[in-house]
Write a protein that holds these residues in place. Structure first.
Motif, PDB file in Angstrom:
ATOM      1  N   ASP A   1       0.807  -1.217   0.000  1.00 18.32           N
ATOM      2  CA  ASP A   1       0.000   0.000   0.000  1.00 18.32           C
ATOM      3  C   ASP A   1       0.838   1.264   0.000  1.00 18.32           C
ATOM      4  OD1 ASP A   1      -2.485   1.453   0.197  1.00 18.32           O
ATOM      5  OD2 ASP A   1      -1.995   1.837   2.289  1.00 18.32           O
ATOM      6  N   ALA A   2       1.963   1.276   0.731  1.00 16.40           N
ATOM      7  CA  ALA A   2       2.725   2.518   0.845  1.00 16.40           C
ATOM      8  C   ALA A   2       4.125   2.254   1.372  1.00 16.40           C
ATOM      9  CB  ALA A   2       2.004   3.497   1.779  1.00 16.40           C
ATOM     10  N   LEU A   3       5.038   3.167   1.027  1.00 22.42           N
ATOM     11  CA  LEU A   3       6.347   3.215   1.663  1.00 22.42           C
ATOM     12  C   LEU A   3       6.206   3.968   2.980  1.00 22.42           C
ATOM     13  CD1 LEU A   3       8.669   4.289  -1.318  1.00 22.42           C
ATOM     14  CD2 LEU A   3       8.255   1.974  -0.488  1.00 22.42           C
ATOM     15  N   LEU A   4       6.825   3.463   4.027  1.00 25.47           N
ATOM     16  CA  LEU A   4       6.796   4.144   5.319  1.00 25.47           C
ATOM     17  C   LEU A   4       8.131   4.813   5.625  1.00 25.47           C
ATOM     18  CD1 LEU A   4       4.878   1.481   7.435  1.00 25.47           C
ATOM     19  CD2 LEU A   4       3.953   3.456   6.223  1.00 25.47           C
ATOM     20  N   ARG A   5       9.211   4.060   5.471  1.00 28.20           N
ATOM     21  CA  ARG A   5      10.550   4.594   5.721  1.00 28.20           C
ATOM     22  C   ARG A   5      11.507   3.985   4.709  1.00 28.20           C
ATOM     23  NH1 ARG A   5      11.063   3.730  12.194  1.00 28.20           N
ATOM     24  NH2 ARG A   5      10.175   1.712  11.649  1.00 28.20           N
ATOM     25  N   VAL A   6      12.533   4.736   4.344  1.00 26.20           N
ATOM     26  CA  VAL A   6      13.472   4.248   3.335  1.00 26.20           C
ATOM     27  C   VAL A   6      14.904   4.613   3.695  1.00 26.20           C
ATOM     28  CG1 VAL A   6      11.813   4.327   1.424  1.00 26.20           C
ATOM     29  CG2 VAL A   6      13.192   6.348   1.938  1.00 26.20           C
ATOM     30  N   SER A   7      15.817   3.769   3.253  1.00 26.06           N
ATOM     31  CA  SER A   7      17.246   4.073   3.250  1.00 26.06           C
ATOM     32  C   SER A   7      17.723   3.887   1.816  1.00 26.06           C
ATOM     33  CB  SER A   7      18.018   3.143   4.188  1.00 26.06           C
ATOM     34  OG  SER A   7      17.758   3.454   5.540  1.00 26.06           O
ATOM     35  N   VAL A   8      18.338   4.929   1.262  1.00 24.11           N
ATOM     36  CA  VAL A   8      18.788   4.910  -0.128  1.00 24.11           C
ATOM     37  C   VAL A   8      20.306   4.784  -0.155  1.00 24.11           C
ATOM     38  CG1 VAL A   8      18.857   6.171  -2.311  1.00 24.11           C
ATOM     39  CG2 VAL A   8      16.829   6.312  -0.852  1.00 24.11           C
ATOM     40  N   SER A   9      20.782   3.745  -0.826  1.00 21.15           N
ATOM     41  CA  SER A   9      22.225   3.477  -0.914  1.00 21.15           C
ATOM     42  C   SER A   9      22.867   3.452   0.469  1.00 21.15           C
ATOM     43  CB  SER A   9      22.909   4.518  -1.808  1.00 21.15           C
ATOM     44  OG  SER A   9      22.416   4.450  -3.126  1.00 21.15           O
ATOM     45  N   GLY A  10      22.150   2.864   1.425  1.00 18.69           N
ATOM     46  CA  GLY A  10      22.704   2.689   2.760  1.00 18.69           C
ATOM     47  C   GLY A  10      22.472   3.834   3.717  1.00 18.69           C
ATOM     48  N   LYS A  11      21.856   4.950   3.261  1.00 18.01           N
ATOM     49  CA  LYS A  11      21.650   6.109   4.124  1.00 18.01           C
ATOM     50  C   LYS A  11      20.160   6.413   4.271  1.00 18.01           C
ATOM     51  CE  LYS A  11      26.055   8.269   2.863  1.00 18.01           C
ATOM     52  NZ  LYS A  11      26.706   9.492   2.326  1.00 18.01           N
ATOM     53  N   PRO A  12      19.700   6.726   5.500  1.00 20.62           N
ATOM     54  CA  PRO A  12      18.284   7.066   5.697  1.00 20.62           C
ATOM     55  C   PRO A  12      17.872   8.240   4.820  1.00 20.62           C
ATOM     56  CG  PRO A  12      19.369   6.718   7.802  1.00 20.62           C
ATOM     57  CD  PRO A  12      20.455   6.731   6.763  1.00 20.62           C
ATOM     58  N   SER A  13      16.666   8.147   4.254  1.00 18.88           N
ATOM     59  CA  SER A  13      16.170   9.207   3.386  1.00 18.88           C
ATOM     60  C   SER A  13      14.727   9.530   3.764  1.00 18.88           C
ATOM     61  CB  SER A  13      16.287   8.782   1.916  1.00 18.88           C
ATOM     62  OG  SER A  13      16.030   9.868   1.056  1.00 18.88           O
ATOM     63  N   HIS A  14      13.986  10.159   2.856  1.00 17.99           N
ATOM     64  CA  HIS A  14      12.659  10.671   3.170  1.00 17.99           C
ATOM     65  C   HIS A  14      11.593  10.073   2.254  1.00 17.99           C
ATOM     66  CE1 HIS A  14      14.371  13.938   5.677  1.00 17.99           C
ATOM     67  NE2 HIS A  14      15.332  13.944   4.771  1.00 17.99           N
ATOM     68  N   VAL A  15      10.370  10.001   2.793  1.00 16.54           N
ATOM     69  CA  VAL A  15       9.180   9.696   2.000  1.00 16.54           C
ATOM     70  C   VAL A  15       8.229  10.869   2.184  1.00 16.54           C
ATOM     71  CG1 VAL A  15       7.270   8.123   1.587  1.00 16.54           C
ATOM     72  CG2 VAL A  15       9.468   7.218   2.362  1.00 16.54           C
ATOM     73  N   PHE A  16       8.006  11.633   1.118  1.00 20.72           N
ATOM     74  CA  PHE A  16       7.187  12.831   1.192  1.00 20.72           C
ATOM     75  C   PHE A  16       5.793  12.571   0.640  1.00 20.72           C
ATOM     76  CE2 PHE A  16      11.567  14.378   0.812  1.00 20.72           C
ATOM     77  CZ  PHE A  16      11.649  15.202   1.927  1.00 20.72           C
ATOM     78  N   GLY A  17       4.863  13.432   1.020  1.00 21.60           N
ATOM     79  CA  GLY A  17       3.501  13.342   0.519  1.00 21.60           C
ATOM     80  C   GLY A  17       3.375  13.917  -0.884  1.00 21.60           C
ATOM     81  N   THR A  18       2.152  13.951  -1.378  1.00 22.65           N
ATOM     82  CA  THR A  18       1.911  14.411  -2.749  1.00 22.65           C
ATOM     83  C   THR A  18       2.152  15.907  -2.922  1.00 22.65           C
ATOM     84  OG1 THR A  18      -0.437  14.651  -2.202  1.00 22.65           O
ATOM     85  CG2 THR A  18       0.240  12.591  -3.230  1.00 22.65           C
ATOM     86  N   ASP A  19       2.282  16.645  -1.810  1.00 21.64           N
ATOM     87  CA  ASP A  19       2.462  18.096  -1.907  1.00 21.64           C
ATOM     88  C   ASP A  19       3.923  18.506  -2.064  1.00 21.64           C
ATOM     89  OD1 ASP A  19       3.138  17.204   0.577  1.00 21.64           O
ATOM     90  OD2 ASP A  19       2.256  18.870   1.685  1.00 21.64           O
ATOM     91  N   TYR A  20       4.839  17.558  -2.098  1.00 20.05           N
ATOM     92  CA  TYR A  20       6.272  17.863  -2.073  1.00 20.05           C
ATOM     93  C   TYR A  20       6.687  18.821  -3.186  1.00 20.05           C
ATOM     94  CZ  TYR A  20      11.339  16.941  -2.227  1.00 20.05           C
ATOM     95  OH  TYR A  20      12.704  17.057  -2.247  1.00 20.05           O
ATOM     96  N   GLN A  21       6.191  18.607  -4.399  1.00 25.05           N
ATOM     97  CA  GLN A  21       6.604  19.431  -5.536  1.00 25.05           C
ATOM     98  C   GLN A  21       5.858  20.766  -5.605  1.00 25.05           C
ATOM     99  OE1 GLN A  21       7.574  17.131  -9.314  1.00 25.05           O
ATOM    100  NE2 GLN A  21       6.288  15.620  -8.278  1.00 25.05           N
ATOM    101  N   PHE A  22       4.953  21.015  -4.632  1.00 30.50           N
ATOM    102  CA  PHE A  22       4.152  22.236  -4.653  1.00 30.50           C
ATOM    103  C   PHE A  22       4.452  23.161  -3.476  1.00 30.50           C
ATOM    104  CE2 PHE A  22       1.860  18.788  -6.724  1.00 30.50           C
ATOM    105  CZ  PHE A  22       1.585  19.347  -7.965  1.00 30.50           C
ATOM    106  N   LEU A  23       5.393  22.773  -2.607  1.00 30.39           N
ATOM    107  CA  LEU A  23       5.758  23.623  -1.477  1.00 30.39           C
ATOM    108  C   LEU A  23       6.449  24.889  -1.968  1.00 30.39           C
ATOM    109  CD1 LEU A  23       7.174  20.890   0.940  1.00 30.39           C
ATOM    110  CD2 LEU A  23       4.927  21.982   1.042  1.00 30.39           C
TER     111      LEU A  23
END
Length: 326
Positions: A63-85
């Motif tokens: 259903d959804a991503l909750l938490r992520v680590s990209v290439s071994g480092k913690p990263s972010h999961v943003f909502g649909t408004d990310y590109q509109f801030l």
């Protein structure tokens, strides 16, 4: 202790009108209601993904991503408004904007995992996972090569050779070519999964695999907020929330390890459907309480739980609240 669907049917039949109604349907209704009440830890998984393109589609059961680590480092999961801030990265597809970080939610409701390649319109071809489903037909809404809205009836074919091997001749596939698919409606009563391909002029591409009991399927997608080099795939470790899908086979596993909670939820659904809201809510409260007890026991067994309050409750993480469980 976890149980199979067959075991659950045997133990819970008397709570489905004494077994007079469809026991499997009653169990699935209760499980769906129960799964949507809280963000249960038993419906979370740790998975490893490989990112090769700028859109990350999730399979139907996630259903959804909750938490992520990209290439071994913690990263972010943003909502649909990310590109509109106002102070955000803006349109990530614009060449004027720098790369962002992490993933931003493109929302659920996508009827395929992957889109048809825009410059290679394709004939939709669907394969049946069960021989008894061959010749049944799905309905597909979309845009044809000229951009006109169209609705197609697509019969389910049998696999050529062993199941999962779509070794058909694309040149022999005829039909209306689509450049965009906007909706898929599966036939009712499927016995197995259905798989959709797009047969274009240059290639045959996998588009989606569908659960047999979900008539109007949907998938969630995420925008990868950085520039992806397809020649250098990126490894992503992710905690995901599972989406409940109806149990079909006798050996399917009930996702909750408490049949008592499922029993109470079956009774709750029965009472609510009969108009007895107070009794129904009382049974629902019992179901939730039983699962919360199990969750508490599991959390205690895991040892000390660490929460990064300074980050999770910060304004910087606020845009991800739609998909990030605190």
């Amino acid at each position: 202790m976890y149980h199979t669907l067959a075991q659950a049917e045997e133990k819970l039949a008397r709570f489905a009108d004494g077994g007079a109604c469809d026991v499997r349907a009653a169990i699935n209704d209760a499980l769906e209601q129960l799964a949507n009440i809280e963000a249960w830890r038993c419906l979370r998984r740790i998975v490893r993904l490989t990112v090769e393109h700028d859109v990350l589609p999730l399979p139907q059961n996630i259903d959804a991503l909750l938490r992520v680590s990209v290439s071994g480092k913690p990263s972010h999961v943003f909502g649909t408004d990310y590109q509109f801030l106002q102070n955000g990265p803006g349109d990530l597809d614009s060449e004027l904007n720098a790369d962002g970080v992490g993933f931003s939610d493109y929302g659920a409701g996508h009827c395929t995992m992957f889109d048809i390649v825009p410059d290679d319109p394709a004939v939709p071809v669907m394969f049946a996972g069960s021989q008894s489903d061959v010749a049944k037909a799905a309905t597909i809404h979309g845009l044809d090569a000229s951009g006109q809205s169209t609705t197609l009836t697509v019969p389910l074919r049998k696999w050529a050779g062993s199941p999962g091997v779509a070794d058909f001749d694309p040149a022999a596939v005829t039909g209306v070519r689509l450049k965009q698919i906007d909706g898929v409606v599966l036939p009712s009563g499927l016995r197995g999964y259905a798989t959709l391909y797009g047969s274009g002029a240059s290639a045959v591409r996998f588009l989606a695999k569908y659960h047999p009991d979900v008539i109007v399927p949907e998938f969630r997608r995420y925008r990868v907020n950085w520039t992806v080099d397809s020649t250098e795939p990126v490894s992503v470790l992710a905690e995901v929330r599972l989406r409940f899908l109806p149990l079909v086979a006798a050996t399917d596993i009930v996702p909750f390890d408490s049949l008592a909670a499922v029993q109470f939820m079956m009774q709750a659904v029965k009472e609510i459907n009969a108009g007895n809201l107070q009794a129904g809510m009382a049974f629902q409260t019992l179901a939730v309480a039983r699962l919360e007890e199990r969750e508490s026991a599991q959390t205690t067994a895991q040892g000390i739980k660490v929460e990064n309050v300074l980050h999770d409750l910060s304004m910087g993480a606020a845009t991800g609240l739609a998909t990030y469980n605190l």
